[in-house]
Write a protein that holds these residues in place. Structure first.
Motif: not given
Length: 131
Positions: A37-60
């Protein structure tokens, strides 16, 4: 084979509360020992940005920690693809602002002999995680 997860697939894999978690987890369970499985800078940054916005994680910070955990314990293993692909590599189909990230990830996957894995229909050359 190397499977570059787009942001949606990565988030679905990372959060059991995500509507598509079971779908992505079931697909990952079918992968063999030669798969990565692979990530890249864009997918990792997207994960860290969207998870708190979608309330899947409380913060960055929590989202970053969870991403590290996913990368460390998920089998098959994760790698991070380096990204030296520029805008000149965008395919002609990536002709709207909404398609540019998908177009870039598709070009990166192709450049790195990987396959872009997504939950989104309509990305040419990508692998749509089965329902």
């Amino acid at each position: 084979m190397t499977h570059l997860l787009d942001v949606n697939a990565l988030i679905a894999l990372g959060f059991m509360a995500h509507v598509h978690h079971d779908r992505v987890a079931a697909w990952v369970a079918t992968l063999g020992e030669d798969d990565v499985l692979a990530t890249c800078s864009i997918t990792e940054l997207g994960f860290v940005r969207i998870a708190p916005q979608a309330r899947l994680a409380p913060d960055v910070a929590t989202a970053r920690h969870l991403l590290e955990q996913i990368r460390g314990v998920t089998r098959p293993p994760f790698v991070r693809l380096t990204d030296e692909v520029g805008v000149d590599a965008l395919s002609a189909w990536a002709d709207t602002p909404a398609a540019t990230t998908d177009g870039h990830l598709s070009a990166l996957a192709s450049h790195r002999s990987a396959r872009l894995v997504t939950l989104d229909e309509g990305i040419p050359g990508s692998f749509l995680v089965p329902r």
